[in-house]
Design an enzyme around this catalytic site. Sequence first.
Site, mmCIF file in Angstrom:
data_model
loop_
_atom_site.group_PDB
_atom_site.id
_atom_site.type_symbol
_atom_site.label_atom_id
_atom_site.label_comp_id
_atom_site.label_asym_id
_atom_site.label_seq_id
_atom_site.Cartn_x
_atom_site.Cartn_y
_atom_site.Cartn_z
ATOM 1 N N ARG A 139 0.831 -1.216 0.000
ATOM 2 C CA ARG A 139 0.000 0.000 0.000
ATOM 3 C C ARG A 139 0.854 1.251 0.000
ATOM 4 O O ARG A 139 0.554 2.222 -0.702
ATOM 5 C CB ARG A 139 -0.941 -0.019 1.207
ATOM 6 C CG ARG A 139 -2.049 -1.034 1.070
ATOM 7 C CD ARG A 139 -2.735 -1.363 2.375
ATOM 8 N NE ARG A 139 -3.749 -2.386 2.145
ATOM 9 C CZ ARG A 139 -4.202 -3.237 3.063
ATOM 10 N NH1 ARG A 139 -3.726 -3.166 4.303
ATOM 11 N NH2 ARG A 139 -5.103 -4.145 2.757
ATOM 12 N N PHE A 157 -6.452 -2.069 -6.268
ATOM 13 C CA PHE A 157 -5.228 -2.753 -5.855
ATOM 14 C C PHE A 157 -5.010 -2.716 -4.343
ATOM 15 O O PHE A 157 -5.368 -1.745 -3.678
ATOM 16 C CB PHE A 157 -4.017 -2.038 -6.465
ATOM 17 C CG PHE A 157 -3.601 -2.546 -7.823
ATOM 18 C CD1 PHE A 157 -3.921 -3.813 -8.273
ATOM 19 C CD2 PHE A 157 -2.835 -1.739 -8.647
ATOM 20 C CE1 PHE A 157 -3.508 -4.260 -9.515
ATOM 21 C CE2 PHE A 157 -2.408 -2.171 -9.894
ATOM 22 C CZ PHE A 157 -2.746 -3.438 -10.327
ATOM 23 N N GLU A 158 -4.324 -3.744 -3.819
ATOM 24 C CA GLU A 158 -3.831 -3.761 -2.427
ATOM 25 C C GLU A 158 -4.940 -3.516 -1.404
ATOM 26 O O GLU A 158 -4.738 -2.872 -0.381
ATOM 27 C CB GLU A 158 -2.724 -2.708 -2.238
ATOM 28 C CG GLU A 158 -1.632 -2.720 -3.285
ATOM 29 C CD GLU A 158 -0.719 -3.938 -3.198
ATOM 30 O OE1 GLU A 158 -0.968 -4.808 -2.351
ATOM 31 O OE2 GLU A 158 0.219 -4.028 -3.986
ATOM 32 N N GLY A 159 -6.106 -4.045 -1.696
ATOM 33 C CA GLY A 159 -7.268 -3.787 -0.841
ATOM 34 C C GLY A 159 -7.996 -2.566 -1.357
ATOM 35 O O GLY A 159 -7.394 -1.502 -1.524
#
Length: 599
Positions: A269, A407-409
């Site tokens: 993140r 992306f990334e959560g």
Amino acid sequence: MSTTAISPIVAAKGGSFLIETRTPSEVFTPEDLNEEQRQMAATVAQFARDEVLPATADIDAKKPGVLPGLLRKAAELGFTSVDIPEEYGGLGMDKTTSAIIADHLSIQASFSTAFGAHTGIATLPLVWYGTEEQKKRYLPRLATAEWIGAYGLSEATSGSDAMNVRARATLSPDGSTYTLNGEKMWITNCAIAGLYTIFAKIDGEKFSAFLIERDTPGLTVGAEEHKLGIRGSSTCPLVLQDCKIPVANLLGEPGKGHHIAFNVLNMGRFKLGVACVGGARHALAHMARYARERKAFGKSIAEFGLIQRKISLSATRLYATESMAYRTVGMIDTSLEQLGDHGGRSPRDIQRRIEEYAVECSILKVYGSEMLSFVADELVATMAGYGYTEHYPAERFYRDARINRIFEGTNEINRLIITGWLMKRALAGELPLMAAIKLLMDEVMQPPSFDSAEDTGEVLAREAGMLEAVKKIGLFAAGVASQRFMAALQDQQEVMADLADIITQVFAFESALLRARKLAAAGKSTAPVAIAMTSLLAEESMGMAEQTARRILSACGEGDMLRTQLAILRRLVRFTPVDSVALSHGVAKQCVQLERYPL
């Protein structure tokens, strides 16, 4: 890292920005980079400009060999091995240098995506959790990009709900192998990878991670997805059908895969937020250049107020994101330095120090990805019809930007993480947030004070007062929500997300203000434009905080109680606005004259 020479940099506790006050000398900024880091930035920028950008058409067309070839060229310059320890073929450098690389390589989104997945979520699990044998076997190949890495967590029915994976791993009766079955989705680098980190449940119960080599029988790469953006990066499903691997390819401990899956996402993140800085910087340069060159009604469109507003707001939000990114990595590196020399710290120690700043990483991801989407949208608007065609890069910037909010959560999940993480820490006594909320709740029930910091004469004194007010608004709203919902607050997603937005504004605003003051104290020529952008951000932050707090209060109360709470809120937002139009003109003028971001 350069913070050794800048001793006042503080490795503050994660999330403490909401309840503590920092001084400019205590935060790391891009202006604090040392000479070695500046040289790395220049080298990376030149590589991106000379090697990556000219290959954009071939990258987006997925011309065979182009993307892997560029990754290997990047490896020759050391870009892919910064986070890998020296004993495994890496450079083992500081996280600031790692951030610099992610920042300046991000001017081409498909390449940036492939690079980020390879060096981040595909490599760090091995660095942090791999056995000595696994590290010796795989890390040197990842360092040179001989093998490109991929990370397989998501499935068709388990995206954000990562622990709900259906992929299964079964241990053989003699305990020598695992057999995996299942299907993974949305796997970045899937078609070009040589090594996959795959998550599955042993016997359908123990969530675990496994290392699978590309030529393993039973592993099949599916067809490329046809995507809205980042079309040049490889995204495929991965099918596991009686895929048998040695037991030695279990990564970490059985049933502990969630530590690997979630902890590596903190750095992911952070890096994504940093990449958004580089991407937005590139898009803003296009915006400023086009606005200067394009003529309408007998003059450059850069002279029009509404175009200037687009440029200035884009620059301001970029400035805030950049300030947060380097402030965060400064804290991380300072914290890592406290572990001592390389021989005195384990990979797990490093991972835990990074995990301390999980909330800052989520904030950076959310704010940065939404900032980049905003800048890309304003670029298309500035270019109008031209921006909507494939003949100009604005159209690609616009499409490519959208994935960063997934992306990334997703940003929705990360908003819940921001508030939930802070509340969890507060309840555990690891962050005195509840005490700060109680103190604030006692204060706001007292008769109003009309003391103001606006006339002290200190640089950005008015804005500093506004920052304190935004912090109080956040604490007040959190206090009201906590009293209303108590333990059930975590189920109130709208309120949790709104609280996260105020918390995010606090970190962005404070990071921008501290950086501007640091520039002013050092007498830097860029201080005036940083001060102007901070003032613009102050207006935006206060307006957003007030509107969001109203929504939270309305969800938590009614009648006389709500009217009392709204009266307290009105007291907290009592600030005279500045001439934001004039500030906007000044910031835009700087961008247009330079044809780029002004810092």
